[in-house]
Design an enzyme around this catalytic site. Structure first.
Site, PDB file in Angstrom:
ATOM      1  N   ARG A 240     -35.953  18.955  -3.163  1.00 47.38           N
ATOM      2  CA  ARG A 240     -36.062  20.319  -3.656  1.00 47.38           C
ATOM      3  C   ARG A 240     -36.882  20.421  -4.955  1.00 47.38           C
ATOM      4  O   ARG A 240     -36.457  19.986  -6.008  1.00 47.38           O
ATOM      5  CB  ARG A 240     -34.655  20.848  -3.896  1.00 47.38           C
ATOM      6  CG  ARG A 240     -34.538  22.343  -4.067  1.00 47.38           C
ATOM      7  CD  ARG A 240     -33.087  22.681  -4.290  1.00 47.38           C
ATOM      8  NE  ARG A 240     -32.767  24.067  -3.937  1.00 47.38           N
ATOM      9  CZ  ARG A 240     -31.540  24.522  -3.723  1.00 47.38           C
ATOM     10  NH1 ARG A 240     -30.512  23.685  -3.785  1.00 47.38           N
ATOM     11  NH2 ARG A 240     -31.319  25.791  -3.423  1.00 47.38           N
TER      12      ARG A 240
ATOM     13  N   VAL B  57       0.844  -1.198   0.000  1.00 50.90           N
ATOM     14  CA  VAL B  57       0.000   0.000   0.000  1.00 50.90           C
ATOM     15  C   VAL B  57       0.876   1.243   0.000  1.00 50.90           C
ATOM     16  O   VAL B  57       1.791   1.363   0.821  1.00 50.90           O
ATOM     17  CB  VAL B  57      -0.937   0.009   1.228  1.00 50.90           C
ATOM     18  CG1 VAL B  57      -1.603   1.364   1.382  1.00 50.90           C
ATOM     19  CG2 VAL B  57      -1.991  -1.076   1.093  1.00 50.90           C
TER      20      VAL B  57
ATOM     21  N   GLU C  51     -36.371  15.473   5.495  1.00 51.26           N
ATOM     22  CA  GLU C  51     -37.710  15.898   5.918  1.00 51.26           C
ATOM     23  C   GLU C  51     -38.469  14.743   6.551  1.00 51.26           C
ATOM     24  O   GLU C  51     -39.089  14.902   7.594  1.00 51.26           O
ATOM     25  CB  GLU C  51     -38.496  16.447   4.725  1.00 51.26           C
ATOM     26  CG  GLU C  51     -39.895  16.915   5.102  1.00 51.26           C
ATOM     27  CD  GLU C  51     -40.653  17.517   3.935  1.00 51.26           C
ATOM     28  OE1 GLU C  51     -41.887  17.656   4.060  1.00 51.26           O
ATOM     29  OE2 GLU C  51     -40.041  17.851   2.908  1.00 51.26           O
TER      30      GLU C  51
ATOM     31  N   ARG D 286     -48.259  18.011  -6.486  1.00 52.85           N
ATOM     32  CA  ARG D 286     -47.508  19.200  -6.920  1.00 52.85           C
ATOM     33  C   ARG D 286     -47.093  19.077  -8.379  1.00 52.85           C
ATOM     34  O   ARG D 286     -47.059  20.076  -9.110  1.00 52.85           O
ATOM     35  CB  ARG D 286     -46.292  19.446  -6.027  1.00 52.85           C
ATOM     36  CG  ARG D 286     -45.598  20.772  -6.334  1.00 52.85           C
ATOM     37  CD  ARG D 286     -44.562  21.141  -5.308  1.00 52.85           C
ATOM     38  NE  ARG D 286     -45.109  21.758  -4.125  1.00 52.85           N
ATOM     39  CZ  ARG D 286     -45.295  23.071  -3.960  1.00 52.85           C
ATOM     40  NH1 ARG D 286     -44.988  23.908  -4.949  1.00 52.85           N
ATOM     41  NH2 ARG D 286     -45.763  23.551  -2.844  1.00 52.85           N
TER      42      ARG D 286
ATOM     43  N   GLY E 146      -1.191   5.213  -9.418  1.00 50.70           N
ATOM     44  CA  GLY E 146      -1.783   4.552 -10.583  1.00 50.70           C
ATOM     45  C   GLY E 146      -2.367   3.208 -10.204  1.00 50.70           C
ATOM     46  O   GLY E 146      -2.465   2.861  -9.036  1.00 50.70           O
TER      47      GLY E 146
ATOM     48  N   GLU F  35     -36.655  26.439  -3.664  1.00 53.12           N
ATOM     49  CA  GLU F  35     -36.931  25.458  -4.711  1.00 53.12           C
ATOM     50  C   GLU F  35     -37.107  26.031  -6.121  1.00 53.12           C
ATOM     51  O   GLU F  35     -36.693  25.392  -7.098  1.00 53.12           O
ATOM     52  CB  GLU F  35     -38.194  24.669  -4.343  1.00 53.12           C
ATOM     53  CG  GLU F  35     -38.031  23.796  -3.119  1.00 53.12           C
ATOM     54  CD  GLU F  35     -39.365  23.231  -2.653  1.00 53.12           C
ATOM     55  OE1 GLU F  35     -39.539  22.006  -2.740  1.00 53.12           O
ATOM     56  OE2 GLU F  35     -40.223  24.022  -2.220  1.00 53.12           O
TER      57      GLU F  35
ATOM     58  N   ASP G 256      -7.431   4.453 -16.277  1.00 55.19           N
ATOM     59  CA  ASP G 256      -7.175   5.562 -17.211  1.00 55.19           C
ATOM     60  C   ASP G 256      -5.820   5.422 -17.895  1.00 55.19           C
ATOM     61  O   ASP G 256      -5.649   5.831 -19.050  1.00 55.19           O
ATOM     62  CB  ASP G 256      -7.204   6.900 -16.464  1.00 55.19           C
ATOM     63  CG  ASP G 256      -8.589   7.249 -15.964  1.00 55.19           C
ATOM     64  OD1 ASP G 256      -9.539   6.575 -16.375  1.00 55.19           O
ATOM     65  OD2 ASP G 256      -8.712   8.191 -15.161  1.00 55.19           O
TER      66      ASP G 256
ATOM     67  N   THR H  46      -5.547   4.140  -1.857  1.00 57.98           N
ATOM     68  CA  THR H  46      -6.737   4.581  -2.600  1.00 57.98           C
ATOM     69  C   THR H  46      -7.493   3.410  -3.201  1.00 57.98           C
ATOM     70  O   THR H  46      -8.618   3.584  -3.666  1.00 57.98           O
ATOM     71  CB  THR H  46      -6.321   5.557  -3.722  1.00 57.98           C
ATOM     72  OG1 THR H  46      -5.361   4.918  -4.560  1.00 57.98           O
ATOM     73  CG2 THR H  46      -5.690   6.812  -3.133  1.00 57.98           C
TER      74      THR H  46
END
Length: 1360
Positions: free
Chosen positions: A942, A291, A832, A910, A381, A1292, A391, A295
């Site tokens: 939202r 290591v 909420e 709504r 890498g 909102e 990549d 990552t």
């Protein structure tokens, strides 16, 4: 390169009972730490927060994807001979990797109590901190940059922030504040369009840094200055923490140091001192993991439940850190970080002949988009981890890089080719071997090299397809001598397209070769339609598109060398490498009227009252509360099945772990029934689960690590049940709906369709969205020891609902439960109702064990359990005249509700209330179905159904314009509402400002000139196209549930004149508390804001509160606060009259000594509300917010990527209470909408398993997604008599304006389709991700990759 060996060390047994373990020595904020019991499994973040009590560094994701945990790590680098400062992710950095390092956290650079650092002050004063949870990480990224580059460029800042996310601000104010540190300074960067530079011509459009520029408009003055950079403190280098001299000495000795060993409960960490030691250890422990940056291994251990009993850390071994220049290329030791790799290659590119450095330039191009800077600073890498979507591996493979492998038995060299990866996550290394070095070669004369990466988001994102391509020509010709095409993301390993390349060697580089190459690649680069990762058609098309880009790029270079004719000018844009332009912006708002007192703060751009505390880490969030003496930690046990019967639960292994207690439905003392609107859920599942992530039970232990380990050890036996309904289409086919079905209808629809000139039908699917608040759900429950009392600290928008549901589960009256909310690190509707899932379980555990219990969900748990925005599917039939006037609409909405109703009825209502958006349609019918599925229950987010309803509106509006061949803006303008029109639910519009917003938006965006320029651009560019759209919004303000439109406030005035204010709203970054203090300041006539304090929201101060939601909290709570102020003012009036020259403190003292109450309860309810669906009558909303947005984009027709070039927003917020906060809400809402409509996609398996459970796979907008030009104007002279001080709601309504980006993309796609002879309406579902954009741009490449027939395969992911 970070993980240097293969190996799985399961089953490795060691006995080191006699070994003396080493002491870990490092510094934190200048203080020496000597840790005698360093645990290899502990991260730096956990140590900082739990051992040192430094809670400024936040946990956002545990995978290095959000940057909330960023700190600076400094160490003496013996191979460079100097101290290096790096920003790193503390959530990934192993504690044991920090030996002889110095860590600097946000607390270490400045404080409100002491002295702020300029990095902290500027982000706060520039209004770049809203909820504040991401702020410490952003501050530390900027701080680390300044330690390395005291005067950076804007490009440096943008690079530094690639690994940081913010969900609130929209990023613009952060960049504006930090622009003041740069060489560009506070200038527009020469982007002021007229008369040169803004600093010399007075136009001052340099973002917010406009030095007080104003515009006169009749009786009103417009300002573009939200802060004054002259107020900023200068940078003081003497304020910085110096690198400890002791570490400098130790660091220089470490080159010839000794081996270090740290032992935890399960893992041994060994840091060898030499290469030979490492090789000996690898022979002793062949399955040990090496290591460097952690990552990869860190994520495997955290999320894949893998255990590696031995970890070897070779980071300080000289040979693994060396960089050597040879005749063939540059040799990098396997421990070199990606940052170091980039620095060396950049230097070489700057001095070597260009023809030699094509591979180096390709690697650098990939590194630009490789993770975030915090990861690149430590990672090396992923060669040996053998990721199939790496990549860099395709680049290394195409380049034929030479790898040096080593073991105790010797050294060998291999080329990286298609034999290096024999299978998924496997390499050619033997268990005892390590990767010693990688040689990246120079390119030769006649060799051309390119690399490509395509990902959902450009910055810090994993690849969909990645590629390295190399061609070498016979000297002096265009005949192919050698061709290498390497792809990632097209198989279980990185692959070479050998069949294709073998056919092309010896051929001329021309159109015939291109056609044969594409045909061959289409055959060779196949994927099974069920392939992991999905997007199969897109990925196959990309292999051709990327080769075509390479073909044109090489063709262009050959032409430059005089070897052939040039590329067609209209094709040239396909070869351009992406360069991000630094954003520029203007914010315009109306200044306070000339007569307003200087000390009246209402209407002024005040800083968020907690902003400075948030920048220093002193702001306390739920999990920052210090640990209680005997506190326990809870972890959830959740279902792995979408629909199943629970046959057995085995907790034997879990409960054998020390101190572990389990909790299931039988342990609930009160009711197991729960739910925010109807009790159709359980606190804990009893005999059946109805979604993956259904909470079955919990385990409690002394630490988070132990609790989570025990939770994973609980074994559950299931019996699968049928059907498993996951998608809306599944629900429609099975008629799986919740009752009731809602309908709104007006006019004679049948007759209107008959009379219409044209009728069209269509449909659209709109995906859901994860809230991705940076602070996940968190609860601390503290039993008080008598009468069943419980004190709850909760990150929730709904304190009262939490109180009532906890009391129900505990079997006690609500009066025995106190819920306290200091602040949230974001909410957006996600806290909420779904926050109660966690709160009730934690409370039950605390009551059962009679001890405080804490739980903060990890990001993957939070995303799995809590649901998100409802996906919608809309079917529509539209009747319209040849002018574009719409006369009839019949629309049906289906929303994916999930496994319980939650708030879904109000959400579909709504959506119906917004089915016409801003357009007056005489004859309309809307129907809403709630689909019952086996997904975690979806919830408030939202906009609450409004953005979904309006999105489908704009789809049919676009179809109407396309079918008639009319400009879309003309058709939209023709149908806009005007004064006196009424909605489908028969509410008359009073003072609509749509037309004013529309005209100002057209003017500020220079729409006519912009449209002409786009047409010109598109006529000269085949493979990139630009698009433009202007979209209005009308958003109703009020809770659609009548009883929620009420609010309370409690105000205490103390004898020193200070005021303690409490109201029913919660603070989640939107600045509600700041606005309430402004309201109280004006109402009481107290100019000193420091005299008015809001401590928290709590159920024992203001009872029966409505959730902080529906954008109505400023209206409701502001009026309640004003009411309390009125009561106090009336009581104080006699003393003001008696002593008119006195001050506030005099009047308060006089009232107190006269025995007058200085405490007042305020209350407010919104008048004249109440809508009836049966009669289609009554006022559904108190008023409406209006806005218009114009956006321009550019799409890459070959890859589907897009750039947000320009957005102008005009928003009606009435008379703004605080322009800085309101503009922040507009920009933040807009950028969240950009995510919703173009980027964010929840990926579910057909069995209901959520793949996208963190920032690695779920992408919210990043800094680089801001429009290059972003202009926001608050509409002037638009007071609103329905709300406090003539203001309007702002939370909102702006979100939907991001639909202008979506429809600009659709406009650009239309231009691309026209090149292929396609015209007229076409379906584009939301979000407009690169794969949808690319497939919609039909061309010769897409035809070579037709999709598999639906029904012939089981897809990897489904559209829910």
């Amino acid at each position: 390169m970070s993980d240097l060996t293969n190996g799985n060390s399961k089953g490795l047994i060691m006995d080191h009972s006699d070994t003396v373990w080493d002491e870990l020595i490092f510094f934190v904020n200048g203080k020496k730490i000597s840790e005698k019991h360093a645990d290899p499994e502990m991260t730096l973040l956990t140590y900082l927060r739990r051992k040192l009590g430094l809670t400024g560094t936040k946990l956002g994701c545990s995978e290095g994807g959000c940057g909330a945990c960023t700190v600076m790590v400094s160490k003496y680098h013996p191979h460079l001979g100097r101290v290096v400062h790096h920003s790193v992710n503390a959530c990934l950095a192993p504690l044991c990797s920090l030996h002889h390092c110095a860590v600097t956290t946000v607390e270490g650079i400045g404080s409100v109590a002491g002295k702020l650092h300029p990095v902290q002050e500027r982000i706060a004063k520039a209004h770049g901190s809203q909820c504040g949870f991401c702020t410490p990480g952003i501050v530390m990224s900027m701080y680390a940059l300044l330690r390395n580059k005291p005067t950076p460029r804007m490009t440096d800042i943008e690079e530094a922030f690639q690994g940081n996310l913010c969900r609130c601000t929209g990023y613009r104010p952060i960049l504006e504040g930090y622009k003041s540190f740069t060489k560009e300074g506070g200038c527009c960067g020469g982007k002021s369009k007229e008369n040169g530079c803004c600093m010399t011509n007075g136009s001052g459009t340099n973002g917010a840094l406009t030095n007080g520029h104003t515009e006169d408009h009749g009786n009103s003055t417009l300002s573009t200055s939200l802060f004054d950079p002259d107020d900023f403190m200068p940078v003081d280098p003497t304020q910085e923490i110096i690198f400890p001299p002791e570490l400098m000495s130790l660091g220089k000795l470490q080159v010839s140091g000794r081996q270090l060993r740290f032992r935890g409960e399960r893992v041994l960490w060994v840091q060898p001192a030499s290469l030979q030691e490492l090789l000996d250890l690898k022979a002793q422990y062949p399955n040990a993991k090496l290591v460097v940056g952690n990552t990869e291994v860190g994520i495997e251990m955290k999320f894949k439940n893998l255990l590696y009993p031995v970890i070897l850390a070779p980071a300080y071994i000289t040979q693994l850190n060396s960089v050597q220049h040879t005749e063939e290329g540059i040799v990098f030791g396997a421990c070199c970080s990606l940052t170091q790799l980039g620095e060396v290659l950049r230097e070489e590119v700057g001095q070597a002949p260009p023809h030699q450095t094509e591979i180096f330039q390709a690697v650098l191009e990939q590194l630009r988009w490789f993770a975030g800077l915090q990861i690149r600073n430590v990672a090396g890498g992923n060669i040996v981890t053998a990721s199939p979507i790496s990549d860099l591996n395709p680049v290394f493979m195409a380049a034929g890089c030479k790898l040096t492998l080593m073991s105790r038995g010797g050294k060998r060299e291999v080329r990286m080719d298609d034999t290096f990866f024999p299978g998924y996550r496997k390499t050619a290394l033997s268990p005892e071997e390590i990767l010693l070095s990688v040689e990246i070669p120079y390119t030769r004369k006649g060799q051309y090299f390119s690399a490509f990466k395509q990902s959902p988001r450009r910055e810090d994102d994993i690849s969909i397809v990645t590629s390295g391509m190399s061609v070498t020509f016979v000297d002096g010709t265009t005949v192919v001598k050698d061709l290498q095409l390497s792809y990632g993301g097209m198989a279980a390993t990185t692959v070479l397209a050998k069949n294709t390349t073998s056919k092309l060697v010896g051929r001329q580089w021309g159109e015939e070769l291109l056609q044969d190459a594409c045909s061959s690649l289409a055959e060779e680069m196949t994927l099974h339609p069920s392939a992991p990762g999905g997007m199969v058609t897109y990925r196959r098309t990309l292999t051709l598109s990327l080769f075509y880009k390479f073909y044109l790029t090489v063709h262009q270079k050959l032409a430059a060398d005089g070897m052939c004719e040039g590329v067609r000018p209209d094709y040239a844009s396909a070869t351009e490498i992406y360069h991000h332009a630094t954003p520029a912006s203007v914010q315009v708002y109306q200044e306070v009227p000339p007569g307003q007192k200087e000390d009246d703060v209402v209407g002024r751009p005040m800083m968020h009252l907690s902003a400075l505390k948030q920048t220093t880490g002193e702001a306390v969030y739920c999990d920052d509360i210090p640990l209680y003496e005997n506190e326990l930690y809870l972890a959830l046990v959740t279902s792995t099945k979408a629909h199943a019967r629970i046959l057995a639960v085995d907790v034997s292994v879990a409960e054998r772990m020390p101190g572990v207690v389990s909790l299931f439905a039988k342990d609930i003392p009160g009711s197991n029934q729960t739910g925010p609107a109807v009790y159709d859920e359980t606190v804990l599942a009893e005999d059946k689960v109805t979604c993956v992530g259904h909470i079955i039970g919990a385990v409690v232990a002394d630490t988070q690590a132990h609790a989570q380990r025990a939770a994973k050890a609980v074994k559950i036996t299931y019996e699968d049940l049928q059907p498993v309904i996951v998608t809306i289409q599944d629900a429609i086919a099975s008629k799986s709906f919740y009752e009731p079905v809602r309908t709104i209808q007006r006019g004679d629809l049948d007759q209107a369709f008959i009379e219409a000139d044209h009728v069209l039908e269509g449909e659209m699917h709109m995906g859901g969205q994860e809230h991705f608040y940076l602070e996940t759900n968190c609860t601390v429950a503290v039993p008080k020891g008598e009468d069943g009392e419980m004190e709850m600290f909760v990150s929730t928008q709904a304190a009262t609902k939490t109180q009532s549901l906890v009391a129900k589960a505990l079997g006690v009256p609500s009066s025995r439960v106190v819920v306290r909310v200091k602040r949230m690190g974001g909410g957006f509707g996600g806290k909420e109702s779904r926050s109660t899932l966690l709160s009730t379980v934690v409370a039950v555990a605390a009551q059962k064990l009679k001890r405080p219990v804490r739980c903060m969900l990890d990001r993957d748990e939070d995303m799995l359990v809590t649901g998100g925005r409802h996906p919608f599917f809309g079917r529509y039939k539209v009747g319209y005249m040849k002018t574009g006037k719409v006369v009839a609409l019949d629309v049906t909405y289906y929303n994916n509700v999930g496994n319980s109703r939650d708030l879904s009825l109000s959400i579909v209502e709504r959506a119906l209330f917004h089915m016409e958006n801003s357009y007056n349609i005489a004859n309309v019918r809307g129907t809403g179905y709630m689909c019952k599925t086996h997904l975690p229950s979806n919830t408030a987010f939202r906009g609450f159904g409004g953005p979904q309803g309006m999105m489908i509106t704009e789809s049919w509006m676009d179809d109407v314009a396309m079918s008639l061949g009319l400009p879309s803006e003309q058709v939209r303008r023709l149908n806009l509402y005007t004064q006196g029109d009424s909605t489908p639910y028969n509410q008359v519009l009073e003072h609509p400002t749509l037309e004013s917003c529309w005209e100002e938006c057209l003017q500020r965006a220079q729409y006519g000139q912009r449209r002409a320029a786009i047409q010109d651009y598109n006529s000269h560019h085949r493979w990139t196209k630009r698009g433009l759209a202007i979209i209005p919004t009308k958003f109703g303000i009020s809770f659609t549930a009548l009883f929620l439109n009420q609010a309370g406030a409690l105000m205490h005035v103390y004898t020193d004149g200070s005021v303690l204010l409490t109201h029913g709203g919660t603070e989640m970054g939107q600045g509600l508390h700041t606005k309430m203090v402004q309201v109280a300041s004006r109402a009481l006539g107290i100019p000193q804001l420091s005299k008015i304090h809001i401590s928290e929201t709590s159920t024992n101060t203001v009872p029966n509160t409505s959730p902080t939601a529906a954008s109505a909290s400023s209206d409701l709570n502001g009026a309640a606060v004003h009411n309390a102020c009125d009561i106090l003012n009336k009581r104080l009036e006699p003393y003001k009259t008696k002593n008119p020259t006195g001050c506030w403190e005099d009047w308060v003292r006089a009232a107190y000594f006269d025995r007058v109450s200085l405490s007042a309860n305020g209350f407010y309810k919104t008048p004249d509300l109440g809508y009836d669906f049966v009669t289609n009558s009554g006022r559904a909303f108190n008023y409406f917010c209006y806005g218009v947005s114009c956006s321009e984009v550019e799409i890459d027709c070959l890859t589907g990527s897009h750039k947000n070039l320009h957005t102008t927003i005009v928003m009606d917020v009435g008379t703004s209470l605080n322009p800085a906060l309101d503009i922040g809400q507009v920009e933040g809402g807009f950028m969240q909408g950009v995510g919703l409509y173009t980027l964010e996609e929840l990926r579910y398996s057909p069995q209901g398993y959520l793949f996208t459970r963190g920032p690695g796979m779920y992408k919210i907008p990043a800094f680089g997604d801001i429009p290059t030009e972003l202009n926001v104007s608050l509409l002037r002279d638009a007071p609103n008599d329905k709300a406090i001080f003539s203001s309007k709601a702002v939370g909102e309504p702006p979100l939907f304006l991001a639909a202008s980006v979506f429809y600009a993309i659709k406009d650009a796609i239309s231009a691309a389709r026209a090149e292929s002879g396609l015209s007229g309406p076409f379906r584009l579902d939301s979000p407009a991700t690169p794969d949808r954009i690319r497939i919609a741009c039909e061309d010769r490449f897409t035809k070579l990759c037709p999709p598999a027939q639906p029904g012939t395969f089981i897809p990897w992911a489904v559209q829910v």
